[in-house]
Design an enzyme around this catalytic site. Structure first.
Site, PDB file in Angstrom:
ATOM      1  N   CYS A 131       0.816  -1.227   0.000  1.00 56.07           N
ATOM      2  CA  CYS A 131       0.000   0.000   0.000  1.00 56.07           C
ATOM      3  C   CYS A 131       0.848   1.274   0.000  1.00 56.07           C
ATOM      4  CB  CYS A 131      -0.931  -0.006   1.208  1.00 56.07           C
ATOM      5  SG  CYS A 131      -0.176  -0.640   2.705  1.00 56.07           S
ATOM      6  N   HIS A 151      -3.194   6.239   4.613  1.00 63.07           N
ATOM      7  CA  HIS A 151      -1.755   6.379   4.880  1.00 63.07           C
ATOM      8  C   HIS A 151      -1.281   7.754   4.388  1.00 63.07           C
ATOM      9  CE1 HIS A 151      -1.615   2.280   5.963  1.00 63.07           C
ATOM     10  NE2 HIS A 151      -0.898   1.757   4.973  1.00 63.07           N
TER      11      HIS A 151
HETATM   12  P1  NAP Z   1      -7.629  -9.450   7.753  1.00 63.16           P
HETATM   13  O1  NAP Z   1      -8.640  -8.372   7.970  1.00 63.16           O
HETATM   14  O2  NAP Z   1      -6.983 -10.069   8.936  1.00 63.16           O
HETATM   15  O3  NAP Z   1      -8.328 -10.618   6.871  1.00 63.16           O
HETATM   16  C1  NAP Z   1      -7.694 -11.805   6.559  1.00 63.16           C
HETATM   17  C2  NAP Z   1      -8.530 -12.596   5.565  1.00 63.16           C
HETATM   18  O4  NAP Z   1      -7.805 -13.771   5.172  1.00 63.16           O
HETATM   19  C3  NAP Z   1      -9.849 -13.081   6.129  1.00 63.16           C
HETATM   20  O5  NAP Z   1     -10.807 -13.088   5.111  1.00 63.16           O
HETATM   21  C4  NAP Z   1      -9.512 -14.490   6.545  1.00 63.16           C
HETATM   22  O6  NAP Z   1     -10.629 -15.336   6.612  1.00 63.16           O
HETATM   23  C5  NAP Z   1      -8.614 -14.906   5.417  1.00 63.16           C
HETATM   24  N1  NAP Z   1      -7.786 -16.061   5.758  1.00 63.16           N
HETATM   25  C6  NAP Z   1      -6.968 -16.207   6.821  1.00 63.16           C
HETATM   26  N2  NAP Z   1      -6.388 -17.425   6.812  1.00 63.16           N
HETATM   27  C7  NAP Z   1      -6.867 -18.061   5.715  1.00 63.16           C
HETATM   28  C8  NAP Z   1      -6.667 -19.345   5.165  1.00 63.16           C
HETATM   29  N3  NAP Z   1      -5.845 -20.243   5.734  1.00 63.16           N
HETATM   30  N4  NAP Z   1      -7.317 -19.662   4.016  1.00 63.16           N
HETATM   31  C9  NAP Z   1      -8.152 -18.785   3.437  1.00 63.16           C
HETATM   32  N5  NAP Z   1      -8.385 -17.540   3.919  1.00 63.16           N
HETATM   33  C10 NAP Z   1      -7.752 -17.196   5.047  1.00 63.16           C
HETATM   34  O7  NAP Z   1      -6.445  -8.950   6.841  1.00 63.16           O
HETATM   35  P2  NAP Z   1      -6.452  -7.858   5.652  1.00 63.16           P
HETATM   36  O8  NAP Z   1      -6.056  -6.544   6.192  1.00 63.16           O
HETATM   37  O9  NAP Z   1      -7.710  -7.963   4.877  1.00 63.16           O
HETATM   38  O10 NAP Z   1      -5.220  -8.354   4.798  1.00 63.16           O
HETATM   39  C11 NAP Z   1      -5.187  -9.609   4.177  1.00 63.16           C
HETATM   40  C12 NAP Z   1      -3.856  -9.770   3.456  1.00 63.16           C
HETATM   41  O11 NAP Z   1      -3.811  -8.853   2.374  1.00 63.16           O
HETATM   42  C13 NAP Z   1      -2.640  -9.431   4.326  1.00 63.16           C
HETATM   43  O12 NAP Z   1      -2.225 -10.533   5.058  1.00 63.16           O
HETATM   44  C14 NAP Z   1      -1.654  -8.946   3.323  1.00 63.16           C
HETATM   45  O13 NAP Z   1      -0.881 -10.006   2.813  1.00 63.16           O
HETATM   46  C15 NAP Z   1      -2.514  -8.343   2.231  1.00 63.16           C
HETATM   47  N6  NAP Z   1      -2.543  -6.885   2.345  1.00 63.16           N
HETATM   48  C16 NAP Z   1      -1.974  -6.193   1.367  1.00 63.16           C
HETATM   49  C17 NAP Z   1      -1.970  -4.846   1.399  1.00 63.16           C
HETATM   50  C18 NAP Z   1      -1.283  -4.094   0.333  1.00 63.16           C
HETATM   51  O14 NAP Z   1      -0.571  -3.210   0.671  1.00 63.16           O
HETATM   52  N7  NAP Z   1      -1.462  -4.365  -0.916  1.00 63.16           N
HETATM   53  C19 NAP Z   1      -2.550  -4.152   2.442  1.00 63.16           C
HETATM   54  C20 NAP Z   1      -3.144  -4.869   3.461  1.00 63.16           C
HETATM   55  C21 NAP Z   1      -3.133  -6.244   3.384  1.00 63.16           C
HETATM   56  P3  NAP Z   1     -11.367 -15.760   8.006  1.00 63.16           P
HETATM   57  O15 NAP Z   1     -12.505 -14.805   8.173  1.00 63.16           O
HETATM   58  O16 NAP Z   1     -11.861 -17.143   7.712  1.00 63.16           O
HETATM   59  O17 NAP Z   1     -10.363 -15.701   9.079  1.00 63.16           O
HETATM   60  C1  3JM Z   2       0.410  -6.009   4.531  1.00 62.30           C
HETATM   61  O1  3JM Z   2       0.462 -12.824   7.061  1.00 62.30           O
HETATM   62  C2  3JM Z   2       0.972 -12.337   6.076  1.00 62.30           C
HETATM   63  O2  3JM Z   2       1.730 -12.968   5.338  1.00 62.30           O
HETATM   64  C3  3JM Z   2       0.610 -10.914   5.693  1.00 62.30           C
HETATM   65  C4  3JM Z   2       1.579  -9.853   6.103  1.00 62.30           C
HETATM   66  C5  3JM Z   2       1.155  -8.517   5.509  1.00 62.30           C
HETATM   67  C6  3JM Z   2       1.606  -8.086   4.252  1.00 62.30           C
HETATM   68  C7  3JM Z   2       2.410  -9.010   3.406  1.00 62.30           C
HETATM   69  O3  3JM Z   2       3.616  -9.181   3.651  1.00 62.30           O
HETATM   70  O4  3JM Z   2       1.827  -9.555   2.470  1.00 62.30           O
HETATM   71  C8  3JM Z   2       0.310  -7.682   6.253  1.00 62.30           C
HETATM   72  C9  3JM Z   2      -0.058  -6.443   5.752  1.00 62.30           C
HETATM   73  C10 3JM Z   2       1.243  -6.825   3.775  1.00 62.30           C
HETATM   74  C11 3JM Z   2       1.745  -6.334   2.480  1.00 62.30           C
HETATM   75  O5  3JM Z   2       0.959  -5.769   1.712  1.00 62.30           O
HETATM   76  O6  3JM Z   2       2.938  -6.427   2.193  1.00 62.30           O
END
Ligand code: NAP
Ligand code: 3JM
Length: 349
Positions: free
Chosen positions: A132, A252
């Protein structure tokens, strides 16, 4: 397959902070969907989500979930993407992955459509969505690079808690209430759930996002450094980052110092350039106290830029302030935008 009605789309991590925004963004964009499949872990399987007035039941994500899927949007953490994105790609889906799992893989395009949409042509079934903090910065820097060249970037971030997921948003709200009411609380999530110590985020600032590397930088900082070079095709660019978590729910902010190649450029020329740049909204009028703030950017897809000024010592140096909704341009919108670009370029089978 891409029939008249649209594509079969899967959202992995559908219950998460990013996944929820993905579903909303698909609806807002009227994305051409024939069937929407919503996937999560077993914990949330069976729950329902409304999409365009229709109830969709969430299913547990498994390799077989991707049979017949054309486009899969992943945001369920790196380990889920590492396991399931190759399974989805094997079954013919194009994956847009929001995690850091594949971003630096030379066979995986890392794309911000305003900057390097053409890199999508090189995809092998997986496209990475950058971090992000990287996305909003490169949207603001790319027009500068194109016109004046770019050789150095130093950024300090002021990042919202929603970047750490739905549980971090709750932690900020609960701590804030506890402090205001004079109650005790125990930090459990921030700065990094799986790290040794947890600190108060309400009424505080934490200079740690993701874990530390041996070089003294955090992984979040290294993501900004490495991803910026890859997206902008500038391996020699000098980049340094300091990433800080602040008690803002969404949006952010970044203080960005950059040095261009060309001497004698005035800040007013950079402002004029960014006023017409794709995906950028210029909010820069100090005489009227106009500048971007996170509270104003929530729910918007753009990158907001202001406080553009010449450095006082280096005539090739400039400062600016860049703000965006980290869940939209930083994640859900950039992913859906990549999917729209793939369709436009005829890259979805
Ligand atoms: P979050 O609110 O904690 O949500 C996590 C999601 O992943 C929930 O839907 C969860 O489902 C699901 N999940 C967890 N374990 C799983 C599994 N084993 N199999 C299938 N689904 C599973 O997190 P978030 O903020 O949405 O972020 C999710 C991911 O997106 C992060 O870990 C990161 O890698 C990425 N991300 C990227 C950016 C970016 O900068 N592009 C920003 C933020 C996040 P349940 O409801 O079943 O637990
Ligand atoms: C933003 O559990 C994980 O692997 C997710 C960690 C995470 C990440 C990532 O490294 O993919 C949390 C929040 C990010 C990201 O966008 O880099």
């Amino acid at each position: 397959m891409g029939q008249a009605k649209g594509f079969n789309v899967a959202v992995v991590g559908a219950t998460g902070a990013v996944g929820q925004q993905m579903i909303q963004t698909l609806e807002n964009r009227n994305f051409p969907i024939a069937k929407l499949t919503l996937l999560s872990s077993a914990r949330s399987a069976g729950k329902t989500v409304t999409y365009k007035g229709e109830e969709i039941t969430i299913q547990e994500a498994k390799p077989e979930s991707f049979e017949g899927i054309d486009i899969a949007l992943f945001s369920a953490g790196g380990s889920v993407s590492l396991e399931l994105a190759p399974e989805a790609a094997k079954r013919g889906a194009i994956c847009v992955d929001n995690t850091s799992a594949f971003r630096m893989d030379p066979n995986v395009p890392l794309v911000v459509p305003e900057v390097n949409e053409a890199d999508l042509h090189q995809h092998n079934g997986i496209i990475a969505n950058p971090n992000c903090s990287t996305i909003q910065m490169v949207v603001a820097l790319e027009p500068v690079r194109q016109k004046y060249g770019l050789n150095k970037v130093i950024v300090s971030t002021y990042q919202a808690v929603s970047g750490s997921g739905a549980v971090a948003i709750e932690e900020l709200a609960e701590q804030t209430k506890a402090i205001v009411n004079g109650e005790n609380f125990e930090p459990k999530i921030l700065p990094v759930k799986s790290d040794k110590k947890h600190y108060q985020i309400a009424f505080n600032a934490i200079p740690q996002i993701d874990k530390f590397q041996d070089n003294g930088f955090t992984y979040e900082e290294m993501k900004m450094i490495n991803e910026t070079k890859k997206i902008m095709h500038l391996p020699e660019l000098s980049v340094a980052a300091t990433c800080v978590r602040i008690p803002v729910a969404t949006g952010h902010s970044e203080s960005v110092y950059f040095e261009i190649d060309q001497p004698g450029v005035n800040a007013s020329e950079i402002k004029a350039l960014l006023e017409n740049a794709p995906g950028v909204v210029l909010q820069d009028d100090p005489s009227e106290q106009v500048y971007p703030m996170p509270a104003d950017c929530v729910g918007k897809n753009d990158v907001f830029v202001g406080r553009i000024r010449n450095d006082l010592d280096n005539e090739k140096g400039f400062h600016m302030w860049v703000v965006s909704d980290n869940l939209l341009k930083g994640a859900a919108w950039n992913s859906v935008q990549i999917a729209e670009s793939l369709i436009k370029l005829g890259l979805v089978k």
